[in-house]
Structures are given as C-alpha cells and as structure tokens.
Enzyme design. Structure first.
Site, PDB file in Angstrom:
ATOM      1  N   ASP A   1       0.821  -1.207   0.000  1.00 21.47           N
ATOM      2  CA  ASP A   1       0.000   0.000   0.000  1.00 21.47           C
ATOM      3  C   ASP A   1       0.859   1.263   0.000  1.00 21.47           C
ATOM      4  O   ASP A   1       2.057   1.231   0.335  1.00 21.47           O
ATOM      5  CB  ASP A   1      -0.918   0.000   1.229  1.00 21.47           C
ATOM      6  CG  ASP A   1      -2.270   0.648   0.959  1.00 21.47           C
ATOM      7  OD1 ASP A   1      -2.364   1.463   0.024  1.00 21.47           O
ATOM      8  OD2 ASP A   1      -3.226   0.343   1.699  1.00 21.47           O
TER       9      ASP A   1
ATOM     10  N   ASP B   1     -10.745   1.946  -3.084  1.00 18.31           N
ATOM     11  CA  ASP B   1     -11.074   1.581  -1.709  1.00 18.31           C
ATOM     12  C   ASP B   1     -12.572   1.451  -1.483  1.00 18.31           C
ATOM     13  O   ASP B   1     -12.994   1.111  -0.377  1.00 18.31           O
ATOM     14  CB  ASP B   1     -10.506   2.617  -0.730  1.00 18.31           C
ATOM     15  CG  ASP B   1      -9.076   2.293  -0.318  1.00 18.31           C
ATOM     16  OD1 ASP B   1      -8.627   1.158  -0.554  1.00 18.31           O
ATOM     17  OD2 ASP B   1      -8.408   3.176   0.253  1.00 18.31           O
TER      18      ASP B   1
END
Length: 720
Positions: free
Chosen positions: A454, A518
C-alpha cells in the site's frame, strides 16, 4: 505530364539523405522518415498503408508553406523543438547555468526492422537515444534517453514522447477522480492550442489522466478511430496534446520534472519513462483489446487469479486470533483460496497514528507471532498473505525515533501529515537496505505467498539531498520491489495506493494486480472498473464482494449485484463473512464456484462494452479468443426510460455458429420488477446464431436499479 516526368518529380520530392522505415504489427503501421541532418519524423501512425511507394507517400503528404509562416517546409520530429519550427510544447527542454539549450541534432543514426527502430543523435554537449518498439498486437512504446556529453551540468526540464495523430481527430477523453471515485471520464471537443494535464502528487494519483485519447467526432466504445497515450510511470507526469493551426495534432506524455530535480553532471544520463501509444479503428474497445493483449504477452503475466479474502473490512485494526481463525475457516468452507491479513499486525499498530516503519510482528498482540494463524490458513488449504506499507512511516514509531534523518519529508519544516504519516526516503541506501531486509525477514519467516503493498499518501515537499526527490524516490521504490521479488521469486504483490492511486504500467512491471478503489460499493465500482478496464485486463484488477452496506458510501446493495460486479475481475471478498446468514454463505459459495469455472474465460477473453440502449444500463462482455464461449453482465444503476426493456445484442461471436444462451447457473436470478419475465428466460435458455445475437439480440428482463443479470453463451456443435 508524362510518366517519365512523374518519376522525376518523385525523385525530386524526396529529401537528400532520406531513409524510410516502416514498423508493422497487429494491424498497425508507423511510417518514419529519417535523415542525416535532423531527428526522424513520423509520417503516419495508424492502419496499414499497404505496398505504397515510400517516396510517393512522402510526396503525397509533404506540407506546403502556409501564408504568414516560415519560408520553407519544416519537420515535426520525434522531439519537436523551436529550432525545427515547432511552436507548441517542446519535447525537450534544458539549460546550462541559465543558458538555454536548443540542440541542433546531427550525425543521426537509425537502425531497426519492422518491430523497432533505434535512433542515436548528437548535438553540442548532448547525445540522444530513442527506442521505438511496435509489438505484435500494435502497441507502440517510445523511450527517450539523453546523455550529457558536455563539460558542465545540464538541468533537464522536459523529455516527452510525442506522436502525430490523424487530421480527423476531433474529440478528447481523459480521466480525473478522487479517493473512492477513481478514473472518472471527462470528454471535450479537441480545442486548439497546447494543452497539458500535470500530476504533482508524487504518485500516479486518483485523478490521473491514465489514458489520454484523441478520436474522431463522437468516437465511442466500439466505433470511431482513436489515438491514445499512457505513461508507464508511478509519479509526477505530463500528458499533453498540441493542436496548432499550422501543424498536425500531437499527442504525448512524459515525466514532470520539478525545478532542480534532474541535474545531469558531465557523463550522466537520464532515461524517461516509457510512453505507450495505442491506435484503434474500432473505438475504445479496440484500444483496450490491444493493451490487454500486449500485457498478456508478457513473460510471467499472471494466469490464474486465486479467490482472495482480505480482512480489512472484516476486522479493521481489531486483531484477535480466535476471531481470525473463525474467519479463515468460514472462508475455506466457501472456497476461498487466499487469506490476506491486512493492516494492524506489526509493532504498536492499534490505529493509523503509530507503527508504520516497524515491520516486525507485535508480540504483545501475537505472542507466538503470526504462526498460529498462518499455519491454520495453510491447514485449511489456502495461501497466506500480509499487508505492508513500506514507503511510509509514522512519527510515533521506533524507526522514526531512531532515524529522523531517513524521512523524505521534514516534519520540523511543517510538512503536513496525511493519514498521520510521512514518507521514507527510499533513495537513501540505508533506508533501502532496511526495507529490503525487514520485508524479506517477514516474508521468509511466514513463507508469504502474497503482499498487499500500500501507499496511502501523496508526496508533498519530497526532498532528497536538498533537491526535489520524487523522481529518484520512485525509481528507488521500483528497485525495492524488484529486490524483494528477486529474493522471493514466487511472491505475488498487489499495488494499492489509498485504493486506485497507483494504477499504471510502470508499477505493473513488478506487481501482479492493482486494487482499483477503496470503495466496494458495486454501483460506484461498475464505472471505476469499466474505465480501469480500458488500460488493464480483468485479471489485473482486484474486485471484491463487500458487506451489504458499503463503508465508503453507506449505500445498501443486494448481494447479487455485489457478486456480479466482483466476478468481472480478480475476484475476492472483503467482508466479515462470519456474520453472514446461511443463505448468504450459499450465495458466496456458488459465486466462487462460478468464478472458478469461468475465470479461464474471463482472464483470457476479449473484453467489450456493447451498447445497452440507455444511460442507466452497464453491459460488459468477455468472449473467448476462439469465440466458443462468452459471458455477459448486464447491470442497471438507474431505472429504464422504457416500460419494456430493449433487446440486448451480443458481440464478437461467430456469426454462422449456433449459441445456447442462458443465465449463469450458479448465480441467483435478480428480482425483476415486471409481472412476468421474457419467454426465453422463463424457459431458461434460447438458441440463436451469432449473427442473430449481434444483429437482433435477446429481450432483457425489466431490472430495477441495483440489479444485475449474468448470462453465458456457448457455441453448439455443428450439425452433421
């Protein structure tokens, strides 16, 4: 004029020392003209020209002198410049201690064949190397490299790849977006002038242009001619097009170099990120088809995409071994193949305010390390993966306290935090070595199969050794990914960046899939994934079934819709399925069975977006390369403008073959809002030729907003 006169005119039309080059592949041709006293010029980029005489081609397309302009014809070269006569954005810009550098390229050498061209040119204090490669499916990759052969420093300001597009280009399409709404299309008429989209986020960005496309008026998903460019780069970028009155329209991209960021000492070189150029004469789906085929031809391209369960939306930071064991057992029972433990497993990590940088298991939370969970996951027959965010650091961490000088951003200078974190200076050799060792230690100890890598913030005021540091940092991150992969050849890595803020072909040279967004809201995801699919094939796009109420939008959606959307991607689950009802678990089990049966088709087939007939419908189809099978998803996001739905046309099938069309058996039928379904659907199937399906189609049920139907078509054996 006699035929002899015509031949002599032909010879006079060709410039002295001119050489012709034709790159051909995948139904695309790039015609290049080069000469000794300047850089080559692209004469044509588009469909095949056939066996045309090259000198005749030059004669037919050479430009005359226009009124109130330069007194002689001038070229538009691979690096268009003011010296050539170009008055748009230059392809190259630099200076030496404030003295402008306008190269006069000479001693130009070209060598190559139908697949590629290598250009080497010289100027006072400069050497240029340009590589052009056209692959078997028609994707052209252009890379520029400059070498400072002078005696003093050269500050490079721009090095951008450009290509001319056809004169019929009239519309422009690129993308913007934000967190949880990535790749939002924006379309305009092609306006005159030099127009630039800059990204200064230090990463690709949620609002990345992604694929700048120019096309004929009204070009669509399956119609029109289009020319597009993508920069294979995960940081600051420039996407540009120049539509000037006295020149062909140019399309291009390159890295955005900040003030003082790229200063080349004598002997230093700079290689720009590769720009990928794509042409299509069948609209956006034609662009996507070429890009997908090009990516699938890579050595090591992922072939089988396991069903993945990621724990983030199931437990967030609340790690408990028994809860996670129960989650793993439930996942294995319904057919999940990979279990990924997300954020919260490492030292001091109870929330997003602390712990980043300390990549060792928190023994207070996990007294025996992660072994009990990893062993249980593997005993259940699943792979095991972990979440990392290697490039970032919290001030509240042992690493930041021990090495405050390792930060790429200076908190003492008032640089703002983002998700309570700063960026590590990965270009610092000590930082690089620390990250390689700490990541490898965890990968080795737990035999990780997978990393979710990430990157949760933009790079603001990123400084390395007193200079703007974005470019060097990005190259160092690439090198870090490469180093981890070399140490652990079987390890798979997902590129995530606050969702879809690092979706580009640069990072995908060293990762195996991207996290598109997301948000798992299927309504939002339909469009996010549709436009991500313009660049990437489905197997590279992570797509998960989330909970009934999406945490990013608070919208409640049906499980059938969530499954139908996630099916068209690298399928997974992001939900606390221990709280599911038995019926929900059955639906997930059946969905996984459908995905496992269909993924060979979904991840190799030709992707298309047939017209649905109204703005509230989203249609996506995947057809096998041999047209033997197809799967089609029809999703409705707003109500129809008609009381009776339109006919759905199925594309890319064999027109002469008979096809059995029916709903995907494993999936539940959506609840339609009409008294009775279409007769063929009530029977359960229909048999039609590919031509009938393409030209006439089949009647859809009247789906309500938030409903989806997934169909499959199978070619029947020929009679006799």
């Amino acid at each position: 004029m006699t035929s002899t006169d015509l031949r002599s005119a032909d010879t006079r039309a060709d410039l002295p020392g001119t050489r012709h080059h034709a790159l051909r592949g995948g139904g695309v041709e790039v015609a290049v003209v080069s000469r000794d006293d300047g850089l080559p010029e692209v004469l044509h980029w588009g469909g095949p020209l056939g066996p045309a005489d090259r000198q005749e081609l030059v004669l037919a397309s050479r430009r005359q002198v226009s009124p109130s302009a330069l007194d002689a014809e001038w070229p538009i070269t691979l690096l268009p410049s003011e010296h050539d006569g170009w008055e748009g954005r230059p392809g190259f810009a630099a200076h030496r201690a404030g003295r402008i550098c306008v190269p006069r390229w000479h001693s130009v050498e070209t060598r190559g064949d139908e697949t590629g061209l290598r250009v080497t040119a010289h100027a006072d204090g400069l050497e240029l190397h340009t590589d052009m490669h056209l692959d078997d499916v028609g994707v052209l990759r252009v890379t520029h490299e400059v070498v400072n052969t002078g005696d003093d420093d050269l500050e490079l300001l721009a090095l951008e790849a450009t290509m001319p597009v056809g004169d019929l280009a009239a519309d422009a399409l690129d993308f913007s977006g934000r967190w949880t709404r990535e790749r939002s299309p924006q379309r305009t008429r092609l306006l005159e002038g030099s127009r630039v989209r800059e990204s200064r986020r230090g990463r690709t960005g949620h609002d990345s242009p992604m694929l700048l496309t120019l096309g004929t008026a009204g070009f669509g998903d399956r119609t029109g001619e289009a020319w597009a460019v993508h920069l294979a780069w995960s940081a600051d970028s420039v996407y540009r097009h120049d539509a000037l009155p006295e020149a062909p329209t140019l399309l291009g991209a390159g890295p955005l170099l900040r003030a003082g960021e790229m200063v080349l000492a004598p002997g230093d070189r700079f290689r720009a990120p590769t720009a990928a150029f794509v042409w299509s004469d069948r609209g956006l789906d034609g662009l996507g088809a070429r890009l997908h085929a090009s990516l699938r031809a890579r050595v090591g391209h992922p072939s089988t995409r396991p069903v993945t369960l990621n724990t983030w939306e199931a437990v967030y930071f609340h790690h408990d071994i028994e809860r996670l064991r129960t989650l793993a057992k439930t996942a294995a029972d319904i057919g999940v193949e990979r279990f990924v433990l997300d954020d919260g497993w490492f030292l001091g990590r109870r929330s997003d305010v602390a712990g980043l940088g300390d990549w060792s298991v928190d023994l207070e939370m996990w007294p025996e390390g992660l072994h009990p969970l990893a062993d249980e996951v593997r005993r259940l027959g699943m792979q095991f993966g972990l979440w990392f965010e290697p490039e970032m650091v919290n001030v509240d961490s042992d690493l930041a306290r021990a090495h405050p000088d390792w930060l790429l951003q200076d908190p003492e200078a008032g640089v703002r935090t983002w998700r309570n974190q700063y960026v590590l200076d990965v270009a610092n050799p000590a930082v690089f070595e620390y990250l390689v060792e700490s990541i490898s230690r965890v990968v080795s100890e737990y035999g990780l199969d997978y990393i979710k890598w990430d990157q949760n913030r933009d790079l603001i005021e990123a400084v390395h050794d007193g200079r703007a540091g974005v470019h060097r940092h990005t190259l160092a991150v690439y090198a870090l990914l490469d180093a981890v992969r070399r140490r652990h050849p079987g390890l798979e890595i997902e590129s995530c960046a606050s969702g879809g803020a690092r979706v580009d072909l640069g990072v995908l040279e060293r990762t195996d899939r991207v996290w598109a967004s997301d948000t798992n809201d299927p309504i939002e995801r339909l469009d996010i994934q549709r436009w991500t699919e313009l660049l990437l094939p489905l197997e590279l796009i992570g797509s998960h079934v989330g909970p009934p109420v999406t945490h990013t939008t608070r919208r409640e959606t049906s499980l059938g819709l969530r499954i139908a959307v996630a099916l068209f991607g690298s399928f997974g689950i992001e939900w606390d399925i221990t709280e599911c009802t038995p019926d929900e678990l059955d639906q997930l089990r059946d969905a996984i069975a459908a995905y496992r049966r269909l993924r060979g088709l979904l991840h190799t087939g030709l992707l298309a977006h047939p017209a649905g007939g109204d703005d509230g419908l989203r249609v996506t189809s995947v057809t096998a390369p041999d047209a033997s099978r197809a799967v089609v998803r029809v999703a409705r996001v707003t109500s129809s403008d008609r009381a009776l739905p339109r006919l759905l046309r199925l594309v890319d099938l064999d027109p002469d073959a008979q096809y059995l069309v029916r709903p995907v058996a494993e999936l539940r039928m959506p609840r339609a809002i009409e008294p009775s379904p279409p007769p063929w659907l009530e029977r359960g199937h229909v048999v039609l030729t590919g031509a009938s399906l393409a030209q006439r189609g089949i009647r859809l049920p009247l789906l309500g907003p938030g409903q989806a139907l997934v169909l499959e078509a199978e070619r029947l054996p020929a009679e006799g």
